[in-house]
Design an enzyme around this catalytic site. Structure first.
Site: not given
Ligand code: NAD
Length: 356
Positions: A142, A187, A219, A243, A247
């Site tokens: 980001y 990852k 994942d 992020d 959620d």
């Protein structure tokens, strides 16, 4: 202990929910012999109305100089048409940057009294859901370079060892104050930044022999959060993974009005706020659930003020309130008794007094 708390009531339901959290803090102060001084800070839409700026420098300074900041919520339709630089959310970004908070910590906890509100199957919920996601907040993709050239778009993902180490420490310290299990999510089968992440976490683990560190690919983690959330205590991960996972994790608990959060940086001063917004649809109607803010205040006591007993007392009082069948409208169900925002605060304070 004496602590100075900067208080941002904000917009919409902000003032109502913050008021209840302050009353709960006052009850804690009385019971445990602490003094909490509150300094009001204008931020968001109300600051735009007053100063033409969502967070003037003088208001930011009050936050930086405090021992911690309690925030309700900011924003609302009234300020939708102001220029981008002046939007209420800009105040929030400026506050995070000004306080230097690089770690966002969001608990996913299901209260047994509200387990029916979870979209997960009951047998999964019954095993218990009570974990925290520690998300790196000011680095990663980001904040890397973004460009589009000749029909090709690029977003740069970079992390330095120092950036990983400082968020890693928050992960280990948080686990140390909870169940002493830390799962590092990355990852590393694909990304260099994740391989460095994993290396740094394992190096740090040597300094925290009392915390059990495990690794998980992101994942797989997304699947495990819905398959077997009971396995987790603290997760630590980079900005974008955090992020998305946070959620997902808040969804499985069922009610947005119940979830607190903290953002921490290098010192003990933190920013504490519920995860929801200013809910303009119910503002001023005494309908809001103040528990997310009350639990944010409890997190402030636990993580910034080193007052674990006091934080436990608030959480126990919230649980006892739910046990008695009181519910604000957002979590109301059959057979329960509906209360407003103010009465919810009063009943939780009564439980706190009974505990003492
Ligand atoms: P929201 O979280 O404010 O509301 C979503 C829904 O949840 C609404 O139906 C609302 O009534 C309900 N809700 C939220 N909190 C509740 C509570 N404590 N008790 C009972 N019900 C509750 O999200 P939104 O409607 O998308 O955003 C409204 C405004 O809030 C926007 O201006 C947005 O930019 C702002 N916002 C601010 C923050 C923040 O201050 N950190 C975060 C998100 C959104």
């Amino acid at each position: 202990m004496v602590k100075n708390i900067a208080v941002i009531r904000g917009d919409g339901i902000g003032p109502e929910i913050v008021e209840q959290a302050l009353r709960v803090l006052d009850a804690v102060a009385l019971r445990y012999g602490h003094t909490f001084h509150y300094t009001d800070v204008d931020m968001g839409g109300c600051a735009i109305d007053k100063y033409g700026d969502p967070l003037p420098e003088t208001e930011l300074q009050k936050c930086v100089e405090s021992d911690s900041v309690l925030l309700g919520a900011v924003g609302g339709d009234k300020w939708n048409d102001v220029p981008a630089q002046l939007r209420p959310e800009k105040g929030l970004l400026r506050l995070r940057a000004g306080m230097g908070v690089y770690s966002n910590n969001r608990p996913a906890k299901i209260w047994k009294q509200l387990s029916a509100a979870s979209p997960l199957r009951q047998e999964i919920v019954d095993k218990g859901i009570d974990f925290i996601i520690v998300r790196e907040l000011i680095g990663g993709i980001y904040f890397g370079e973004h460009k589009t050239e000749g029909g090709v778009a690029t977003d740069m993902l970079r992390y330095s060892e120092a950036e990983i180490e400082r968020i890693g420490r928050i992960g280990f310290e948080t686990a140390r104050k909870r169940g002493k299990k830390l799962c590092s999510v990355e990852k590393s089968n694909v990304l260099d930044s994740s391989r460095l992440w994993k290396q740094v976490m394992h190096r740090l683990a040597e300094e925290y022999p009392d915390v059990a560190l495990s690794d998980m690919l992101v994942d797989n983690c997304a699947m495990q959060i819905v398959k077997n959330p009971a396995q987790f205590d603290v997760l630590v991960t980079e900005n974008m993974f955090g992020d998305i996972l946070s959620d997902e994790a808040s969804m499985i608990t069922g009610s947005i009005g119940m979830i607190p959060s903290s953002s921490l940086g290098a010192g003990s001063c933190g920013l504490y706020e519920p995860i929801h917004g200013s809910a303009p649809d119910i503002a001023g109607k005494d309908l809001a659930n103040p528990i997310g803010t009350i639990l944010s205040a409890a997190m402030m006591l636990r993580y910034s003020f080193d007052m674990p007993q006091e934080a436990d007392a608030i959480e126990t009082a919230v649980s006892a309130y739910l046990d008695d069948g009181w519910r604000t409208a957002d979590i109301m169900s059959e057979g329960m008794t509906q209360v407003g925002c103010r009465q919810c605060g009063e009943l939780i304070i009564r439980k706190l007094r009974e505990e003492g």
